[in-house]
Design a protein around this motif. Structure first.
Motif, mmCIF file in Angstrom:
data_model
loop_
_atom_site.group_PDB
_atom_site.id
_atom_site.type_symbol
_atom_site.label_atom_id
_atom_site.label_comp_id
_atom_site.label_asym_id
_atom_site.label_seq_id
_atom_site.Cartn_x
_atom_site.Cartn_y
_atom_site.Cartn_z
ATOM 1 N N LEU A 42 0.831 -1.209 0.000
ATOM 2 C CA LEU A 42 0.000 0.000 0.000
ATOM 3 C C LEU A 42 0.860 1.251 0.000
ATOM 4 O O LEU A 42 0.576 2.214 -0.728
ATOM 5 C CB LEU A 42 -0.920 0.008 1.221
ATOM 6 C CG LEU A 42 -2.406 -0.179 0.975
ATOM 7 C CD1 LEU A 42 -2.686 -1.516 0.360
ATOM 8 C CD2 LEU A 42 -3.185 0.005 2.247
ATOM 9 N N LYS A 43 1.906 1.247 0.809
ATOM 10 C CA LYS A 43 2.794 2.419 0.888
ATOM 11 C C LYS A 43 3.497 2.681 -0.445
ATOM 12 O O LYS A 43 3.740 3.816 -0.813
ATOM 13 C CB LYS A 43 3.851 2.234 1.982
ATOM 14 C CG LYS A 43 3.301 2.082 3.368
ATOM 15 C CD LYS A 43 2.956 3.394 3.981
ATOM 16 C CE LYS A 43 2.507 3.158 5.423
ATOM 17 N NZ LYS A 43 1.630 4.195 5.885
ATOM 18 N N GLN A 44 3.829 1.617 -1.164
ATOM 19 C CA GLN A 44 4.557 1.741 -2.436
ATOM 20 C C GLN A 44 3.631 1.689 -3.646
ATOM 21 O O GLN A 44 4.097 1.600 -4.778
ATOM 22 C CB GLN A 44 5.605 0.633 -2.535
ATOM 23 C CG GLN A 44 6.656 0.714 -1.464
ATOM 24 C CD GLN A 44 7.607 -0.464 -1.496
ATOM 25 O OE1 GLN A 44 7.402 -1.435 -2.210
ATOM 26 N NE2 GLN A 44 8.661 -0.380 -0.698
ATOM 27 N N TYR A 45 2.331 1.749 -3.411
ATOM 28 C CA TYR A 45 1.348 1.631 -4.491
ATOM 29 C C TYR A 45 1.505 2.767 -5.498
ATOM 30 O O TYR A 45 1.743 3.918 -5.134
ATOM 31 C CB TYR A 45 -0.064 1.672 -3.898
ATOM 32 C CG TYR A 45 -1.161 1.509 -4.919
ATOM 33 C CD1 TYR A 45 -1.613 0.247 -5.266
ATOM 34 C CD2 TYR A 45 -1.747 2.610 -5.523
ATOM 35 C CE1 TYR A 45 -2.626 0.077 -6.200
ATOM 36 C CE2 TYR A 45 -2.759 2.454 -6.457
ATOM 37 C CZ TYR A 45 -3.195 1.194 -6.784
ATOM 38 O OH TYR A 45 -4.194 1.042 -7.711
ATOM 39 N N ASN A 46 1.384 2.402 -6.763
ATOM 40 C CA ASN A 46 1.322 3.407 -7.824
ATOM 41 C C ASN A 46 0.440 2.874 -8.931
ATOM 42 O O ASN A 46 0.141 1.687 -8.979
ATOM 43 C CB ASN A 46 2.721 3.773 -8.338
ATOM 44 C CG ASN A 46 3.453 2.589 -8.907
ATOM 45 O OD1 ASN A 46 2.890 1.803 -9.657
ATOM 46 N ND2 ASN A 46 4.723 2.440 -8.551
ATOM 47 N N SER A 47 0.023 3.729 -9.803
ATOM 48 C CA SER A 47 -0.914 3.301 -10.848
ATOM 49 C C SER A 47 -0.201 2.871 -12.128
ATOM 50 O O SER A 47 -0.837 2.668 -13.146
ATOM 51 C CB SER A 47 -1.888 4.428 -11.160
ATOM 52 O OG SER A 47 -1.169 5.588 -11.548
ATOM 53 N N ASN A 78 1.416 7.966 -0.222
ATOM 54 C CA ASN A 78 1.700 9.020 -1.203
ATOM 55 C C ASN A 78 0.650 9.035 -2.305
ATOM 56 O O ASN A 78 0.288 10.099 -2.813
ATOM 57 C CB ASN A 78 3.085 8.810 -1.829
ATOM 58 C CG ASN A 78 4.194 9.035 -0.836
ATOM 59 O OD1 ASN A 78 4.038 9.774 0.136
ATOM 60 N ND2 ASN A 78 5.320 8.380 -1.058
ATOM 61 N N TYR A 79 0.176 7.865 -2.678
ATOM 62 C CA TYR A 79 -0.832 7.782 -3.736
ATOM 63 C C TYR A 79 -2.086 8.552 -3.344
ATOM 64 O O TYR A 79 -2.645 9.294 -4.149
ATOM 65 C CB TYR A 79 -1.182 6.323 -4.028
ATOM 66 C CG TYR A 79 -2.140 6.164 -5.186
ATOM 67 C CD1 TYR A 79 -1.666 6.128 -6.490
ATOM 68 C CD2 TYR A 79 -3.511 6.064 -4.980
ATOM 69 C CE1 TYR A 79 -2.534 5.997 -7.566
ATOM 70 C CE2 TYR A 79 -4.383 5.933 -6.044
ATOM 71 C CZ TYR A 79 -3.887 5.910 -7.332
ATOM 72 O OH TYR A 79 -4.749 5.791 -8.386
ATOM 73 N N TYR A 80 -2.507 8.395 -2.096
ATOM 74 C CA TYR A 80 -3.715 9.090 -1.636
ATOM 75 C C TYR A 80 -3.520 10.601 -1.653
ATOM 76 O O TYR A 80 -4.411 11.341 -2.067
ATOM 77 C CB TYR A 80 -4.096 8.624 -0.230
ATOM 78 C CG TYR A 80 -5.349 9.288 0.292
ATOM 79 C CD1 TYR A 80 -6.595 8.788 -0.053
ATOM 80 C CD2 TYR A 80 -5.285 10.410 1.109
ATOM 81 C CE1 TYR A 80 -7.756 9.391 0.414
ATOM 82 C CE2 TYR A 80 -6.434 11.017 1.575
ATOM 83 C CZ TYR A 80 -7.664 10.504 1.224
ATOM 84 O OH TYR A 80 -8.817 11.106 1.678
ATOM 85 N N GLY A 84 -5.905 10.345 -4.316
ATOM 86 C CA GLY A 84 -7.031 9.833 -3.538
ATOM 87 C C GLY A 84 -7.038 8.318 -3.505
ATOM 88 O O GLY A 84 -6.007 7.680 -3.662
ATOM 89 N N PHE A 85 -8.213 7.740 -3.297
ATOM 90 C CA PHE A 85 -8.340 6.283 -3.251
ATOM 91 C C PHE A 85 -8.163 5.692 -4.652
ATOM 92 O O PHE A 85 -8.563 6.309 -5.633
ATOM 93 C CB PHE A 85 -9.727 5.878 -2.738
ATOM 94 C CG PHE A 85 -9.984 6.244 -1.308
ATOM 95 C CD1 PHE A 85 -9.386 5.548 -0.282
ATOM 96 C CD2 PHE A 85 -10.835 7.297 -0.994
ATOM 97 C CE1 PHE A 85 -9.630 5.877 1.041
ATOM 98 C CE2 PHE A 85 -11.082 7.636 0.323
ATOM 99 C CZ PHE A 85 -10.480 6.931 1.341
ATOM 100 N N PRO A 86 -7.605 4.483 -4.745
ATOM 101 C CA PRO A 86 -7.550 3.823 -6.064
ATOM 102 C C PRO A 86 -8.938 3.331 -6.462
ATOM 103 O O PRO A 86 -9.807 3.126 -5.611
ATOM 104 C CB PRO A 86 -6.589 2.655 -5.834
ATOM 105 C CG PRO A 86 -6.662 2.382 -4.378
ATOM 106 C CD PRO A 86 -6.944 3.690 -3.707
#
Length: 153
Positions: A42-47, A78-80, A84-86
């Motif tokens: 989650l912390k490293q999530y990116n799109s 960071n993504y949020y 925002g939310f994915p």
């Protein structure tokens, strides 16, 4: 030759037995490891679609959940802060949640994944027991065939 086959079956049986015992003894460590890795993902999530982000999206969309313990886990990422939310957190497929918590699933994914794993453990244990019984039967047959061959020679 049959004796060698029986010895290999015995070895495989022992490896399966050890794996089952280790899995049972360290089940809490497995849960903690999954939780820690999911939090890290989650912390490293990116799109951009790396394998961790894809796994998070797949879990969240399949199980209709969001975050580790709940949707608020995303607010520390960071993504949020950027987007925002994915979309995988959405209650409906055609939403763009941004920062609207009403559009996302409230329940966290960790509990749902652990519930599924624990509910399927009986099936896995039953299949493993069945395979072990067949291996033991074939091992006994191989040993008895080898004994009969030695007696007739």
């Amino acid at each position: 030759m049959l004796k060698l086959y029986a010895m290999f079956l015995t070895l495989i049986f022992l490896v399966e037995l050890v794996a089952a015992i280790v899995g049972f003894v360290f089940r809490h460590e497995i849960k903690n490891s999954f939780k820690n890795n999911y939090e890290k993902a989650l912390k490293q999530y990116n799109s951009t679609g790396d394998y961790r982000s894809h796994a998070v999206d797949k879990i969240q969309s399949t199980l209709h959940c969001c975050g580790v313990t709940d949707y608020r886990d995303w607010t520390d990422t960071n993504y949020y802060s950027e987007k925002g939310f994915p979309k995988s957190c959405c209650k409906r497929e055609d939403c763009t949640p941004l920062r609207d918590a009403d559009k996302v699933n409230n329940e966290g994914c960790f509990i749902k994944v652990m519930t599924i794993i624990e509910s399927e453990m009986g099936v896995v244990a039953g299949i493993s027991f069945g395979v072990a019984c067949f291996q033991d039967i074939f091992r006994e047959v191989a040993f008895s065939q080898n004994s009969q061959l030695l007696v007739t020679v």
